[in-house]
Motif scaffolding. Structure first.
Motif, mmCIF file in Angstrom:
data_model
loop_
_atom_site.group_PDB
_atom_site.id
_atom_site.type_symbol
_atom_site.label_atom_id
_atom_site.label_comp_id
_atom_site.label_asym_id
_atom_site.label_seq_id
_atom_site.Cartn_x
_atom_site.Cartn_y
_atom_site.Cartn_z
ATOM 1 N N GLY A 11 -5.495 -6.102 74.528
ATOM 2 C CA GLY A 11 -6.600 -5.571 74.199
ATOM 3 C C GLY A 11 -6.459 -4.393 73.114
ATOM 4 N N HIS A 58 -7.021 -10.496 73.218
ATOM 5 C CA HIS A 58 -8.237 -10.120 74.244
ATOM 6 C C HIS A 58 -8.281 -11.141 75.250
ATOM 7 N N SER A 81 -8.135 -1.733 73.121
ATOM 8 C CA SER A 81 -8.770 -0.597 73.823
ATOM 9 C C SER A 81 -7.659 0.944 73.497
ATOM 10 N N THR A 132 -15.640 -4.312 82.940
ATOM 11 C CA THR A 132 -14.551 -5.219 82.740
ATOM 12 C C THR A 132 -13.236 -5.033 84.022
ATOM 13 N N SER A 150 -10.979 -11.905 76.854
ATOM 14 C CA SER A 150 -12.034 -12.808 77.174
ATOM 15 C C SER A 150 -13.301 -12.557 75.749
ATOM 16 N N SER A 190 -16.128 -11.157 75.852
ATOM 17 C CA SER A 190 -16.794 -9.683 76.029
ATOM 18 C C SER A 190 -15.802 -8.664 75.874
ATOM 19 N N HIS A 191 -14.613 -9.073 76.098
ATOM 20 C CA HIS A 191 -13.554 -8.065 75.716
ATOM 21 C C HIS A 191 -13.366 -7.739 74.350
ATOM 22 N N PHE A 193 -18.217 0.049 79.634
ATOM 23 C CA PHE A 193 -17.096 -1.222 79.452
ATOM 24 C C PHE A 193 -16.018 -1.170 80.554
ATOM 25 N N VAL A 206 -8.870 -2.903 84.614
ATOM 26 C CA VAL A 206 -8.604 -2.118 83.296
ATOM 27 C C VAL A 206 -7.405 -1.334 83.432
ATOM 28 N N ASN A 229 -14.870 -4.269 72.200
ATOM 29 C CA ASN A 229 -13.416 -3.577 71.341
ATOM 30 C C ASN A 229 -13.863 -3.618 69.895
#
Length: 258
Positions: free
Chosen positions: A123, A69, A125, A172, A71, A73-74, A168, A175, A78
């Protein structure tokens, strides 16, 4: 806790993979950090997705980005999102949810590498969108059997997840939209292809949709692999000179000076 994270226990696959992702984030900070977040070279050395490197045989870069990831927050968004999917793991079981999680993530990373080869991506995601796609497929298959209250509850949950994903995405930068789309399609198609529904409970369109899902999966995999490995860019392979060992060594030297 069960109200916030339904179906999640210390033995859950989703809990364990979230812990691994948190550990990998800590490692990425040790390898190289700038302003409290991992550097691009740190993430690359740990396995970020980079199409030219994948084209040269680093296929592990289709898997390792799921664990990395960019960050805190990322990682937080997630992690929270996938832990909210515990009810799916309770329904499918650890093995099947793990297969769906990594399978859809790999498909998402393949689509991202094929459609945006100039991006370095990390990530979970892609896998998170895969779980959403799987949930939507399950909802479509069982919709005609559900009571009105169950339909309303499922629709509200899906709307909540959709709003969360929208927020999100807004919060972010950079993306990977192609990866998200690929992950969602991967989750939907894999669930449709693997679904085992008694004939008496099947919607009228189920058999045809299952056949189309298998064909679509094959086409997506064939098309993206052709683009990444045969038609896509092959250079540069290494975008950073930093290795994991060098990064950790530099971190140790820096800490020794403090």
């Amino acid at each position: 806790l069960q109200f916030i994270l339904p179906g999640i226990t210390p033995d859950s696959f989703l809990f364990k993979v979230t812990c691994v992702q948190a550990s990998m984030y800590a490692l990425s900070l040790l390898v190289g950090a700038d302003g409290g977040v991992p550097t691009l070279c740190s993430l690359y050395s740990l396995g970020a997705s980079w199409a030219p490197a994948v084209a040269h045989g680093a296929v592990y870069r289709l898997v390792t980005p799921i664990l990395l990831h960019a960050s805190m927050s990322h990682l937080f968004f997630n992690g929270l999102f996938q832990l909210r999917m515990g009810h799916m793991e309770a329904r499918f079981g650890n093995t099947q949810i793990g297969f769906l999680y990594f399978g859809s993530g790999i498909i998402g990373n393949l689509v991202g590498a094929a459609c945006a080869p100039g991006s370095v991506c990390v990530g979970a995601s892609t896998s998170g969108f895969g779980l959403i796609g799987s949930f939507c497929a399950e909802l479509a298959i069982s919709w005609h059997l559900m009571w009105p209250h169950a339909r309303q509850t499922s629709t509200m949950w899906l709307a909540t997840m959709g709003i969360s994903l929208a927020l999100f995405t807004i919060m972010t930068p950079a993306v990977d939209s192609w990866g998200h789309l690929g992950g969602f399609l991967g989750g939907w198609l894999m669930t449709m292809a693997m679904a085992r529904v008694p004939p008496s409970a099947q919607p009228r369109w189920f058999v045809r949709m299952q056949q189309l899902s298998v064909v679509a999966l094959v086409c997506i995999l064939a098309g993206t692999c052709t683009q990444v490995f045969a038609l896509g860019p092959k250079e540069p392979i290494d975008i950073c000179p930093v290795t994991i060992v060098e990064g950790l060594k530099n971190t140790g030297e820096h800490l020794g000076e403090l």
